[in-house]
Design a protein around this motif. Structure first.
Motif, short mmCIF file in Angstrom:
data_model
loop_
_atom_site.label_atom_id
_atom_site.label_comp_id
_atom_site.label_asym_id
_atom_site.label_seq_id
_atom_site.Cartn_x
_atom_site.Cartn_y
_atom_site.Cartn_z
N GLN A 4 42.10 44.59 -1.39
CA GLN A 4 41.57 45.91 -1.44
C GLN A 4 39.79 45.65 -1.62
OE1 GLN A 4 42.69 48.63 -0.05
NE2 GLN A 4 40.67 49.60 -0.10
N ARG A 7 38.55 43.79 1.50
CA ARG A 7 38.43 44.93 2.40
C ARG A 7 37.26 45.92 2.32
NH1 ARG A 7 44.18 44.73 2.32
NH2 ARG A 7 44.48 46.50 1.03
N ASP A 10 34.27 43.76 3.23
CA ASP A 10 34.10 43.76 4.62
C ASP A 10 33.45 44.94 5.18
OD1 ASP A 10 34.54 43.02 7.43
OD2 ASP A 10 36.44 42.98 7.26
N ARG A 11 34.01 46.13 4.63
CA ARG A 11 33.45 47.38 5.38
C ARG A 11 31.95 47.76 4.95
NH1 ARG A 11 38.29 49.23 2.90
NH2 ARG A 11 37.05 50.00 1.27
N ARG A 25 42.32 38.70 8.45
CA ARG A 25 40.92 37.96 8.02
C ARG A 25 40.94 36.67 7.82
NH1 ARG A 25 41.17 43.10 6.12
NH2 ARG A 25 39.54 44.59 6.37
#
Length: 122
Positions: A4, A7, A10-11, A25
């Motif tokens: 998480q 992620r 990345d966001r 990924r």
């Protein structure tokens, strides 16, 4: 590092991994180093994600400026080297590079006699 967290990074644009066809990924060695730095700044230094983003941007800018400075120094060195040369006409009439303050060596003076007569116009 928790998936998480990956992620979220990345966001937030802190790391941009490549993607597989299935959307998974894939992180390069550089990505892993960047993730470690992000994690260190977050956990040990207490910097929030906006601060981390700004730090990473500034570090990238510093790297770019260092590269630009190195290129400018190389250009200056080449310019100075070129300025240390003087060009002159050599003994054979060719162009030769000479150190500043030096002159090309002359040939022996010729004792040949050249006779020239203009042609009459008819």
């Amino acid at each position: 590092m928790h998936p998480q967290t990956l992620r979220q990074y990345d966001r937030e644009g802190l790391v941009t991994p490549t993607r597989t066809r299935g959307g998974g990924r894939r992180y390069t060695d550089d990505d892993v180093e960047r993730l470690r730095e992000v994690q260190r700044l977050s956990q040990q230094e207490g910097v929030n994600l906006a601060g981390i983003r700004r730090i990473l941007e500034l570090e990238a800018e510093v790297r770019r400026l260092k590269d630009e400075l190195a290129a400018a120094r190389d250009d200056l060195r080449r310019t100075r080297e070129a300025a240390d040369r003087v060009f002159a006409a050599g003994a054979a009439g060719d162009i030769v590079a000479m150190p500043p303050g030096r002159r090309p060596r002359r040939r022996e003076v010729s004792t040949a006699l050249v006779v020239w007569r203009p042609q009459s116009r008819a």
